[in-house]
Design an enzyme around this catalytic site. Structure first.
Site, short mmCIF file in Angstrom:
data_model
loop_
_atom_site.label_atom_id
_atom_site.label_comp_id
_atom_site.label_asym_id
_atom_site.label_seq_id
_atom_site.Cartn_x
_atom_site.Cartn_y
_atom_site.Cartn_z
N SER A 21 0.82 -1.21 0.00
CA SER A 21 0.00 0.00 0.00
C SER A 21 0.86 1.27 0.00
O SER A 21 0.44 2.29 -0.49
CB SER A 21 -0.96 -0.02 1.18
OG SER A 21 -0.23 -0.31 2.35
N VAL A 25 8.73 -2.85 -4.22
CA VAL A 25 9.98 -3.60 -4.05
C VAL A 25 10.60 -3.83 -5.42
O VAL A 25 9.91 -4.25 -6.36
CB VAL A 25 9.73 -4.96 -3.35
CG1 VAL A 25 11.04 -5.71 -3.14
CG2 VAL A 25 9.02 -4.77 -2.02
N ASP A 138 0.30 -9.69 10.07
CA ASP A 138 -0.18 -9.66 8.69
C ASP A 138 0.35 -10.87 7.91
O ASP A 138 0.81 -10.75 6.78
CB ASP A 138 0.21 -8.35 8.00
CG ASP A 138 -0.60 -8.11 6.72
OD1 ASP A 138 -1.63 -8.79 6.52
OD2 ASP A 138 -0.19 -7.25 5.91
N1 ADE Z 1 8.81 -9.51 -3.55
C1 ADE Z 1 8.66 -8.77 -2.44
N2 ADE Z 1 9.77 -8.82 -1.69
C2 ADE Z 1 10.65 -9.63 -2.35
C3 ADE Z 1 11.96 -10.10 -2.07
N3 ADE Z 1 12.59 -9.74 -0.95
N4 ADE Z 1 12.54 -10.93 -2.95
C4 ADE Z 1 11.88 -11.30 -4.05
N5 ADE Z 1 10.65 -10.90 -4.38
C5 ADE Z 1 10.03 -10.08 -3.52
#
Ligand code: ADE
Length: 298
Positions: A21, A25, A138
């Site tokens: 939200s 990443v 969560d």
């Molecule tokens: N998606 C969200 N966090 C991630 C991570 N640390 N490594 C790979 N995919 C992801």
């Protein structure tokens, strides 16, 4: 390696891996060592302030720093944090297998062997997280990531609650709704309370989802989902189970375990300690970390 504070310029940002939200990443390569791949969570400062999420990003950083010290194999490690004018950055382990939810969608359901493998690693990790006084709050298959060989790691501690040392009532925190509708516990909905066993409730929802493909409580909207949760209205509840046509190929041990976890009253819910003694795990040696933490594919 120099101990100079790192910055976004030290990394080559690649594709987006996911977003929440208030954050996105990205996959990123360390310029100093191009073999080193990380996942960098980028949180927009403007967005965090506008949405009053400052508390959550601070919690996430503090919790990950606390948990990283123990090097548990089931928790995504936080390596560096830094910020610039616009964003906060968290440099995390990159997990090439992606989210457990994506794998489940691809497979439709997990076999009993895979379900047990994932559950055992989740139980071991949750037990560790709780031993550090942290409630994740969560837990869901989107927040479980997979390594190359099928080992899992729990991520996203933005909703976590850390109980303070010496606080005996720490396992009953007063909370407002933070998690995700389908996995939220009845005590949070009914009494605004959250405890270690609220994570166990989410674990029960996940075991159900592994073997059936869908979470146990799902309405047309959040409110309907909440109504189902507080009424314990799901396919394996004592009122519904007799009309359930889809039980044939599910091991009754799994159904019994889930039914002992999905109990409305937190104090009557199975504890992690009791879960480890459940007959479904009769073949698991919980003290043998090498077998618990082996992968299931190469
Ligand atoms: N998606 C969200 N966090 C991630 C991570 N640390 N490594 C790979 N995919 C992801």
């Amino acid at each position: 390696m120099s101990s100079r504070k790192r910055s976004p310029h030290d990394f080559i940002f690649k594709e987006e891996l996911g977003h929440g939200s208030y954050s996105t990443v990205y996959k990123a390569i360390d310029k100093r060592n191009t073999k080193r791949i990380f996942a960098i969570k980028v949180c927009s400062k403007a967005h965090i302030i506008k949405e009053s999420k400052v508390k959550y990003v601070t919690i996430e950083k503090n919790t990950l720093n606390l948990l990283a010290k123990a090097h548990h194999p089931g928790i995504v490690k936080l390596y560096y944090t830094f910020h610039d004018e616009e964003n906060l950055y968290y440099v995390l382990d990159y997990l090439p297998g992606g989210e457990l939810l994506s794998l489940l969608h691809k497979m439709k359901t997990f076999s009993e062997v895979w379900s047990k493998h994932f559950t055992v690693q989740l139980v071991d990790t949750l037990e560790f997280i709780h031993s550090q006084g942290v409630i994740h709050r969560d837990l869901k298959p989107e927040n479980v990531l997979l390594d190359r060989d099928g080992k899992l790691m729990i991520t996203d501690f933005g909703a976590a609650y850390t109980t303070t040392a010496g606080n005996n009532d720490a396992n009953k925190s007063s909370s407002s709704f933070v998690g995700t509708a389908e996995y939220v516990s009845p005590e949070l909905l009914l009494h605004n309370q959250c405890s270690f066993s609220s994570d166990v409730w989410a674990l029960g929802c996940m075991i159900f989802q592994f073997v059936t493909g869908s979470p146990p409580f799902r309405g047309e909207n959040e409110l309907k989902t909440f109504e189902k949760i507080v009424a314990l209205d799901y396919p394996w509840s004592s009122t519904n189970i007799h009309n359930n046509k889809f039980l044939n190929n599910i091991n009754p041990l799994i159904i019994n375990l889930v039914r002992k976890i999905l109990v409305l009253e937190p104090k009557d819910r199975l504890s992690l300690k009791k879960i480890k003694q459940d007959p479904w795990f009769a073949t698991v040696n919980w003290n043998d970390r090498n077998t618990i933490w082996k992968g299931i594919w190469q």
